[in-house]
Design a protein around this motif. Structure first.
Motif, mmCIF file in Angstrom:
data_model
loop_
_atom_site.group_PDB
_atom_site.id
_atom_site.type_symbol
_atom_site.label_atom_id
_atom_site.label_comp_id
_atom_site.label_asym_id
_atom_site.label_seq_id
_atom_site.Cartn_x
_atom_site.Cartn_y
_atom_site.Cartn_z
ATOM 1 N N GLN A 183 67.300 -1.665 -19.086
ATOM 2 C CA GLN A 183 66.469 -1.716 -20.292
ATOM 3 C C GLN A 183 65.111 -2.341 -19.960
ATOM 4 O O GLN A 183 65.000 -3.204 -19.101
ATOM 5 N N GLY A 184 64.085 -1.951 -20.696
ATOM 6 C CA GLY A 184 62.781 -2.557 -20.518
ATOM 7 C C GLY A 184 62.253 -2.405 -19.104
ATOM 8 O O GLY A 184 62.514 -1.403 -18.431
ATOM 9 N N GLU A 185 61.530 -3.414 -18.647
ATOM 10 C CA GLU A 185 60.905 -3.368 -17.326
ATOM 11 C C GLU A 185 60.627 -4.786 -16.862
ATOM 12 O O GLU A 185 60.812 -5.754 -17.615
ATOM 13 N N ILE A 186 60.175 -4.932 -15.625
ATOM 14 C CA ILE A 186 59.660 -6.202 -15.122
ATOM 15 C C ILE A 186 58.151 -6.015 -15.011
ATOM 16 O O ILE A 186 57.662 -5.311 -14.124
ATOM 17 N N ARG A 187 57.396 -6.612 -15.936
ATOM 18 C CA ARG A 187 55.949 -6.389 -15.949
ATOM 19 C C ARG A 187 55.264 -7.034 -14.738
ATOM 20 O O ARG A 187 55.646 -8.126 -14.310
ATOM 21 N N LYS A 188 54.225 -6.365 -14.254
ATOM 22 C CA LYS A 188 53.383 -6.960 -13.219
ATOM 23 C C LYS A 188 52.467 -8.012 -13.834
ATOM 24 O O LYS A 188 52.186 -9.042 -13.225
ATOM 25 N N LYS A 241 53.162 -16.521 -13.582
ATOM 26 C CA LYS A 241 53.491 -15.132 -13.231
ATOM 27 C C LYS A 241 52.670 -14.658 -12.041
ATOM 28 O O LYS A 241 53.181 -13.942 -11.161
ATOM 29 N N ALA A 242 51.394 -15.033 -11.967
ATOM 30 C CA ALA A 242 50.539 -14.622 -10.850
ATOM 31 C C ALA A 242 51.083 -15.143 -9.527
ATOM 32 O O ALA A 242 51.103 -14.420 -8.517
ATOM 33 N N VAL A 243 51.534 -16.391 -9.520
ATOM 34 C CA VAL A 243 52.112 -16.963 -8.292
ATOM 35 C C VAL A 243 53.390 -16.213 -7.924
ATOM 36 O O VAL A 243 53.616 -15.855 -6.765
ATOM 37 N N LEU A 244 54.225 -15.945 -8.924
ATOM 38 C CA LEU A 244 55.483 -15.257 -8.657
ATOM 39 C C LEU A 244 55.255 -13.831 -8.172
ATOM 40 O O LEU A 244 56.005 -13.323 -7.323
ATOM 41 N N GLU A 245 54.226 -13.163 -8.680
ATOM 42 C CA GLU A 245 53.930 -11.807 -8.210
ATOM 43 C C GLU A 245 53.477 -11.817 -6.758
ATOM 44 O O GLU A 245 53.722 -10.859 -6.018
ATOM 45 N N SER A 246 52.838 -12.895 -6.339
ATOM 46 C CA SER A 246 52.427 -12.975 -4.932
ATOM 47 C C SER A 246 53.610 -13.291 -4.020
ATOM 48 O O SER A 246 53.641 -12.875 -2.864
ATOM 49 N N GLU A 247 54.600 -14.012 -4.551
ATOM 50 C CA GLU A 247 55.747 -14.407 -3.738
ATOM 51 C C GLU A 247 56.919 -13.433 -3.865
ATOM 52 O O GLU A 247 57.630 -13.186 -2.890
ATOM 53 N N CYS A 248 57.125 -12.916 -5.077
ATOM 54 C CA CYS A 248 58.284 -12.049 -5.361
ATOM 55 C C CYS A 248 57.835 -10.917 -6.283
ATOM 56 O O CYS A 248 58.106 -10.953 -7.493
ATOM 57 N N PRO A 249 57.129 -9.930 -5.762
ATOM 58 C CA PRO A 249 56.540 -8.895 -6.617
ATOM 59 C C PRO A 249 57.561 -8.169 -7.498
ATOM 60 O O PRO A 249 58.587 -7.689 -7.007
ATOM 61 N N GLN A 250 57.277 -8.126 -8.781
ATOM 62 C CA GLN A 250 58.058 -7.407 -9.781
ATOM 63 C C GLN A 250 59.559 -7.725 -9.730
ATOM 64 O O GLN A 250 60.404 -6.852 -9.900
ATOM 65 N N LEU A 251 59.853 -8.996 -9.569
ATOM 66 C CA LEU A 251 61.246 -9.426 -9.582
ATOM 67 C C LEU A 251 61.551 -10.361 -10.751
ATOM 68 O O LEU A 251 62.672 -10.356 -11.265
ATOM 69 N N VAL A 252 60.578 -11.171 -11.153
ATOM 70 C CA VAL A 252 60.808 -12.169 -12.211
ATOM 71 C C VAL A 252 60.137 -11.697 -13.497
ATOM 72 O O VAL A 252 58.926 -11.489 -13.529
ATOM 73 N N SER A 253 60.913 -11.535 -14.543
ATOM 74 C CA SER A 253 60.367 -11.032 -15.802
ATOM 75 C C SER A 253 59.532 -12.079 -16.516
ATOM 76 O O SER A 253 59.733 -13.287 -16.349
ATOM 77 N N ARG A 294 49.633 -20.968 -28.554
ATOM 78 C CA ARG A 294 48.878 -21.304 -27.346
ATOM 79 C C ARG A 294 49.794 -21.479 -26.149
ATOM 80 O O ARG A 294 50.998 -21.685 -26.305
ATOM 81 N N GLY A 295 49.185 -21.383 -24.973
ATOM 82 C CA GLY A 295 49.933 -21.534 -23.732
ATOM 83 C C GLY A 295 50.036 -20.248 -22.932
ATOM 84 O O GLY A 295 50.676 -20.217 -21.875
ATOM 85 N N PHE A 296 49.385 -19.175 -23.401
ATOM 86 C CA PHE A 296 49.466 -17.898 -22.698
ATOM 87 C C PHE A 296 48.963 -18.007 -21.258
ATOM 88 O O PHE A 296 49.512 -17.384 -20.345
ATOM 89 N N GLU A 297 47.915 -18.796 -21.066
ATOM 90 C CA GLU A 297 47.343 -18.909 -19.723
ATOM 91 C C GLU A 297 48.303 -19.598 -18.755
ATOM 92 O O GLU A 297 48.251 -19.371 -17.541
ATOM 93 N N ILE A 298 49.203 -20.429 -19.285
ATOM 94 C CA ILE A 298 50.195 -21.089 -18.426
ATOM 95 C C ILE A 298 51.192 -20.058 -17.907
ATOM 96 O O ILE A 298 51.554 -20.054 -16.723
ATOM 97 N N ILE A 299 51.639 -19.182 -18.784
ATOM 98 C CA ILE A 299 52.551 -18.115 -18.377
ATOM 99 C C ILE A 299 51.863 -17.193 -17.381
ATOM 100 O O ILE A 299 52.450 -16.786 -16.371
ATOM 101 N N ASP A 300 50.592 -16.860 -17.646
ATOM 102 C CA ASP A 300 49.837 -16.003 -16.728
ATOM 103 C C ASP A 300 49.756 -16.614 -15.335
ATOM 104 O O ASP A 300 49.916 -15.921 -14.322
ATOM 105 N N GLU A 301 49.485 -17.923 -15.289
ATOM 106 C CA GLU A 301 49.331 -18.592 -13.991
ATOM 107 C C GLU A 301 50.637 -18.575 -13.202
ATOM 108 O O GLU A 301 50.651 -18.275 -11.998
#
Length: 347
Positions: A333-338, A124-136, A115-122
């Motif tokens: 390697q890999g990617e930075i997911r949106k 990540k959503a803030v980080l995508e608005s502030e720093c798009p595709q920079l934080v893995s 459990r806790g997936f929704e915490i990571i989602d939340e």
């Protein structure tokens, strides 16, 4: 140190001085870990590219843990389950997709207990608005686990970052890599060694079981069917503890209920050394917990963690850094997911 006096509260001043010395040595160990991965992971990785990264994760975790203290254990466990399967690449966060293998999160070891997936989602959503595709997503999870440790009483530690996200997640790889709740010490040691972690790392990280809960199905054979004997309890368990657990977990032969029980009934939402104290009184919930007292070398480590709680807390932080460096993807390697739940389009 004052904020963490609950660790080893019966220790005397000389031991505290020795603990402070060991703390300094452990800080050196963490620095070495970071140096070992200097070309790949580094502390303050987002200092210039996304200065708010760690603060955003910390605020999100703090809000979630305030609502439900049990989420801290979920985040620490999720980080562990991520790192032990394909390395710390955020693959545990990916959803299953039609036409492909089920993802890690849908393995029996993870669903429905992780459990806790929704915490990571939340976060990540803030980080995508502030720093798009920079934080893995992998780094978000590593930061979240660190913050969960700190918010439940553990020491704050610096997290070397720069992980990139994996594109593959298979439930078929989970059970072959994760230690099982039925494992003995030899099996546990083998699983940790395969990831480059030592026996002491294994005993130290097992202390995370002072937080969170376990489903009855993970240990009911110790209560009702030990060695395939109907109704028999594991003789290595405290009989009073068995009686208590049986009030929480009905015999699976007569009930389909799969309730949850605190791994540490004393301080279930506090990261402290009570886990090891419980083992001394034969109150380890899982077979893999109590097994630590059944071999001389690990039993000595358990004793040390009982008597030197603050030292264990420092060792735990250093071990979390080492675990967080398992099999990382870096560079190209890999990617930075949106989104942490799906790979990027076209990848």
């Amino acid at each position: 140190m004052a904020a963490f006096q609950h660790f080893g509260h019966n220790e005397h001043l000389p031991l505290l001085r020795r603990s402070a010395l060991i703390f300094c040595l452990l800080i050196g160990i963490v620095a070495c870990v970071v140096a070992d991965h200097g070309s790949s992971l580094s502390v303050g990785y987002y200092r210039h590219s996304c200065p708010s990264a760690e603060a955003v994760v910390q605020r999100t975790v703090a809000k979630a843990v305030a609502r439900n203290p049990g989420m801290a254990a979920g985040l620490i466990r999720m980080h562990f389950h991520d790192c032990f399967v394909r390395g710390c690449d955020g693959s545990v966060l990916l959803d299953s997709t039609p036409g492909n293998d089920d993802a890690e999160k849908d393995s029996l070891a993870n669903n429905p207990s992780l459990r806790g997936f929704e915490i990571i989602d939340e976060a990540k959503a803030v980080l995508e608005s502030e720093c798009p595709q920079l934080v893995s997503c992998a780094d978000v999870l590593a930061f979240a686990a660190r913050d969960a440790v700190h918010m439940t009483g553990g020491f704050y530690y610096s997290v070397p970052a720069g992980r990139r996200d994996g594109r593959v997640s298979k439930d078929s790889e989970v059970l072959e890599n994760l230690p099982l709740p039925t494992s003995n010490v030899d099996q546990l040691e083998e699983k940790f060694a395969a990831k480059g972690l030592s026996l002491e790392d294994m005993v130290t990280l097992s202390g995370a079981h002072t937080l969170g809960v376990s489903h009855c199905s993970s240990f009911s054979d110790r209560l009702y069917g030990f060695n395939n004997s109907t109704g028999a309890a594991d003789p290595s368990m405290d009989p009073k503890y068995v009686r208590y657990l049986r009030t929480k977990c009905p015999d699976p032969e007569s009930s389909s209920q799969d309730a949850t029980v605190a791994l540490d009934p004393v301080t279930p939402n506090r990261l402290d050394n009570k886990y090891y104290v419980n083992l001394k009184y034969q109150r380890g919930l899982l077979t893999s917990d109590q097994a630590l007292t059944e071999r001389a070398d690990t039993a000595r480590m358990v004793d040390q963690n009982v008597n030197q709680g603050s030292v264990w807390a420092h060792k735990f932080s250093a071990a979390m850094v080492r675990m967080g460096s398992i099999g990382v993807l870096t560079g190209s390697q890999g990617e930075i997911r949106k989104s942490c739940r799906v790979v990027n389009y076209g990848s």
